[in-house]
Design a protein around this motif. Sequence first.
Motif, PDB file in Angstrom:
ATOM      1  N   ILE A 205     -22.980  51.754 -24.303  1.00 27.09           N
ATOM      2  CA  ILE A 205     -22.888  52.864 -25.245  1.00 27.09           C
ATOM      3  C   ILE A 205     -22.226  54.060 -24.592  1.00 27.09           C
ATOM      4  O   ILE A 205     -21.336  54.702 -25.169  1.00 27.09           O
ATOM      5  N   ILE A 206     -22.647  54.376 -23.380  1.00 30.19           N
ATOM      6  CA  ILE A 206     -22.064  55.509 -22.666  1.00 30.19           C
ATOM      7  C   ILE A 206     -20.592  55.248 -22.362  1.00 30.19           C
ATOM      8  O   ILE A 206     -19.733  56.124 -22.550  1.00 30.19           O
ATOM      9  N   ALA A 207     -20.279  54.042 -21.892  1.00 29.47           N
ATOM     10  CA  ALA A 207     -18.886  53.710 -21.585  1.00 29.47           C
ATOM     11  C   ALA A 207     -18.023  53.748 -22.840  1.00 29.47           C
ATOM     12  O   ALA A 207     -16.890  54.257 -22.820  1.00 29.47           O
ATOM     13  N   GLY A 208     -18.546  53.223 -23.947  1.00 25.35           N
ATOM     14  CA  GLY A 208     -17.789  53.236 -25.196  1.00 25.35           C
ATOM     15  C   GLY A 208     -17.576  54.641 -25.725  1.00 25.35           C
ATOM     16  O   GLY A 208     -16.497  54.972 -26.227  1.00 25.35           O
ATOM     17  N   LEU A 209     -18.601  55.493 -25.602  1.00 23.67           N
ATOM     18  CA  LEU A 209     -18.482  56.860 -26.100  1.00 23.67           C
ATOM     19  C   LEU A 209     -17.463  57.658 -25.295  1.00 23.67           C
ATOM     20  O   LEU A 209     -16.598  58.334 -25.867  1.00 23.67           O
ATOM     21  N   THR A 210     -17.542  57.591 -23.973  1.00 24.40           N
ATOM     22  CA  THR A 210     -16.620  58.356 -23.142  1.00 24.40           C
ATOM     23  C   THR A 210     -15.199  57.819 -23.223  1.00 24.40           C
ATOM     24  O   THR A 210     -14.237  58.592 -23.316  1.00 24.40           O
ATOM     25  N   PHE A 213     -13.644  58.728 -26.590  1.00 31.32           N
ATOM     26  CA  PHE A 213     -13.245  60.133 -26.611  1.00 31.32           C
ATOM     27  C   PHE A 213     -11.916  60.327 -25.879  1.00 31.32           C
ATOM     28  O   PHE A 213     -10.989  60.943 -26.406  1.00 31.32           O
ATOM     29  N   ALA A 214     -11.831  59.801 -24.652  1.00 30.68           N
ATOM     30  CA  ALA A 214     -10.604  59.970 -23.868  1.00 30.68           C
ATOM     31  C   ALA A 214      -9.432  59.242 -24.499  1.00 30.68           C
ATOM     32  O   ALA A 214      -8.290  59.725 -24.466  1.00 30.68           O
ATOM     33  N   TRP A 215      -9.689  58.064 -25.086  1.00 33.94           N
ATOM     34  CA  TRP A 215      -8.649  57.267 -25.722  1.00 33.94           C
ATOM     35  C   TRP A 215      -8.042  58.018 -26.900  1.00 33.94           C
ATOM     36  O   TRP A 215      -6.829  58.008 -27.126  1.00 33.94           O
ATOM     37  N   THR A 216      -8.901  58.688 -27.659  1.00 28.13           N
ATOM     38  CA  THR A 216      -8.445  59.390 -28.858  1.00 28.13           C
ATOM     39  C   THR A 216      -7.748  60.699 -28.530  1.00 28.13           C
ATOM     40  O   THR A 216      -6.882  61.152 -29.281  1.00 28.13           O
ATOM     41  N   PHE A 217      -8.104  61.307 -27.418  1.00 22.74           N
ATOM     42  CA  PHE A 217      -7.560  62.626 -27.083  1.00 22.74           C
ATOM     43  C   PHE A 217      -6.040  62.593 -26.959  1.00 22.74           C
ATOM     44  O   PHE A 217      -5.365  63.577 -27.265  1.00 22.74           O
ATOM     45  N   SER A 218      -5.497  61.482 -26.505  1.00 26.24           N
ATOM     46  CA  SER A 218      -4.051  61.381 -26.312  1.00 26.24           C
ATOM     47  C   SER A 218      -3.333  60.775 -27.518  1.00 26.24           C
ATOM     48  O   SER A 218      -2.136  60.478 -27.431  1.00 26.24           O
ATOM     49  N   ALA A 219      -4.039  60.567 -28.624  1.00 25.50           N
ATOM     50  CA  ALA A 219      -3.421  59.958 -29.804  1.00 25.50           C
ATOM     51  C   ALA A 219      -2.309  60.856 -30.349  1.00 25.50           C
ATOM     52  O   ALA A 219      -2.471  62.075 -30.436  1.00 25.50           O
ATOM     53  N   PHE A 220      -1.203  60.232 -30.702  1.00 19.22           N
ATOM     54  CA  PHE A 220      -0.074  61.007 -31.221  1.00 19.22           C
ATOM     55  C   PHE A 220       0.406  60.485 -32.572  1.00 19.22           C
ATOM     56  O   PHE A 220       0.469  61.228 -33.547  1.00 19.22           O
ATOM     57  N   ALA A 221       0.748  59.201 -32.634  1.00 20.28           N
ATOM     58  CA  ALA A 221       1.345  58.655 -33.855  1.00 20.28           C
ATOM     59  C   ALA A 221       0.388  58.749 -35.038  1.00 20.28           C
ATOM     60  O   ALA A 221       0.803  59.104 -36.151  1.00 20.28           O
ATOM     61  N   THR A 222      -0.884  58.460 -34.821  1.00 22.65           N
ATOM     62  CA  THR A 222      -1.841  58.454 -35.937  1.00 22.65           C
ATOM     63  C   THR A 222      -2.028  59.839 -36.554  1.00 22.65           C
ATOM     64  O   THR A 222      -1.866  59.998 -37.772  1.00 22.65           O
ATOM     65  N   PRO A 223      -2.360  60.882 -35.792  1.00 19.01           N
ATOM     66  CA  PRO A 223      -2.476  62.211 -36.425  1.00 19.01           C
ATOM     67  C   PRO A 223      -1.140  62.745 -36.935  1.00 19.01           C
ATOM     68  O   PRO A 223      -1.110  63.507 -37.898  1.00 19.01           O
ATOM     69  N   GLN A 224      -0.031  62.329 -36.311  1.00 16.96           N
ATOM     70  CA  GLN A 224       1.278  62.803 -36.756  1.00 16.96           C
ATOM     71  C   GLN A 224       1.636  62.242 -38.119  1.00 16.96           C
ATOM     72  O   GLN A 224       2.122  62.970 -39.002  1.00 16.96           O
ATOM     73  N   LEU A 225       1.402  60.942 -38.322  1.00 16.26           N
ATOM     74  CA  LEU A 225       1.796  60.288 -39.570  1.00 16.26           C
ATOM     75  C   LEU A 225       0.722  60.410 -40.650  1.00 16.26           C
ATOM     76  O   LEU A 225       1.034  60.695 -41.808  1.00 16.26           O
ATOM     77  N   ILE A 226      -0.534  60.170 -40.284  1.00 15.08           N
ATOM     78  CA  ILE A 226      -1.620  60.271 -41.264  1.00 15.08           C
ATOM     79  C   ILE A 226      -1.886  61.729 -41.614  1.00 15.08           C
ATOM     80  O   ILE A 226      -2.134  62.073 -42.767  1.00 15.08           O
TER      81      ILE A 226
END
Length: 282
Positions: A205-210, A213-226
């Motif tokens: 749970i801790i590994a998945g949560l952290t 979070f870090a995986w999503t912080f660098s998201a570009f295409a999804t927030p740009q297009l959606i």
Amino acid sequence: MRRPFLGWFISPAALVAAGFLLAMAAVLQYAFLAFIPGELQPGGFTFQNFREMMKPLYAGVFYDTVKLCFLTAVLALLAGYPLALALVRARNPYLKSAILIVSVTPLFLGEVIRTYAWIIVLGNRGFVNGTLMALGLIDAPIPLLFTRLGVVVALVHVTLPVVVIMLAAAIAHIDRDLERAAAALGAKPLRVFWTVTLPLSMPGIIAGLTTGFAWTFSAFATPQLIGGGRVNMVSNLVYSLGFSSFNFPFAAALSVAGLVLTAVALAAFRLLLRPLHKVGLT
């Protein structure tokens, strides 16, 4: 004991790490250079870039990014835990394979492809609105595209496979005899889950949560297009300043600040979860 092949195994990772450090050093150098309007070459040394990002406009983007990333990580955790539990505990091999395919297949698709798929699903005439209107539940399309809700849904889909893999690895290491012992002592299945299964799966749970979070912080295409420009995250702001305004020094400063903010947020997660270490759950 001598390991003659150890150097050959470590060399590729060392080269990748060296390239990453050199790239980060170049970005850090740009962050302390002045932007000269109308020119691609930066000016001299300055702290103005870091003072500029303290303005409410840019500080708000950082706040929204942290909020969206945390919400995405939590929702991915809530959606991924049942999938991971079913993946590990399913006895039917066909069912286990089906759950594995559904959970992990998105990793084999590019982020842009998945994002365009969500555009079709969330559009005014997309699958969700089309189904609801066909059933007579709504008269007009619900605005899902270009909203925070749409961005979060798409980001959860992007993050879910990684979270499921980490949760499944933790659940697979739980000794089933502990659950059987709790059941033999009179605990109901729900109580067995809350008192045995869930605490012992806390490392996942801790590994998945952290990681989510870090995986999503660098998201570009999804927030740009959606998001369609209405939902800004740090990566989109860096792209806008770097390639639209050609303000590469300020874009570099935002990148460095985003990296530091990610490290600080992960450290805060670790501090908040420290009580779990004291009771031996992680």
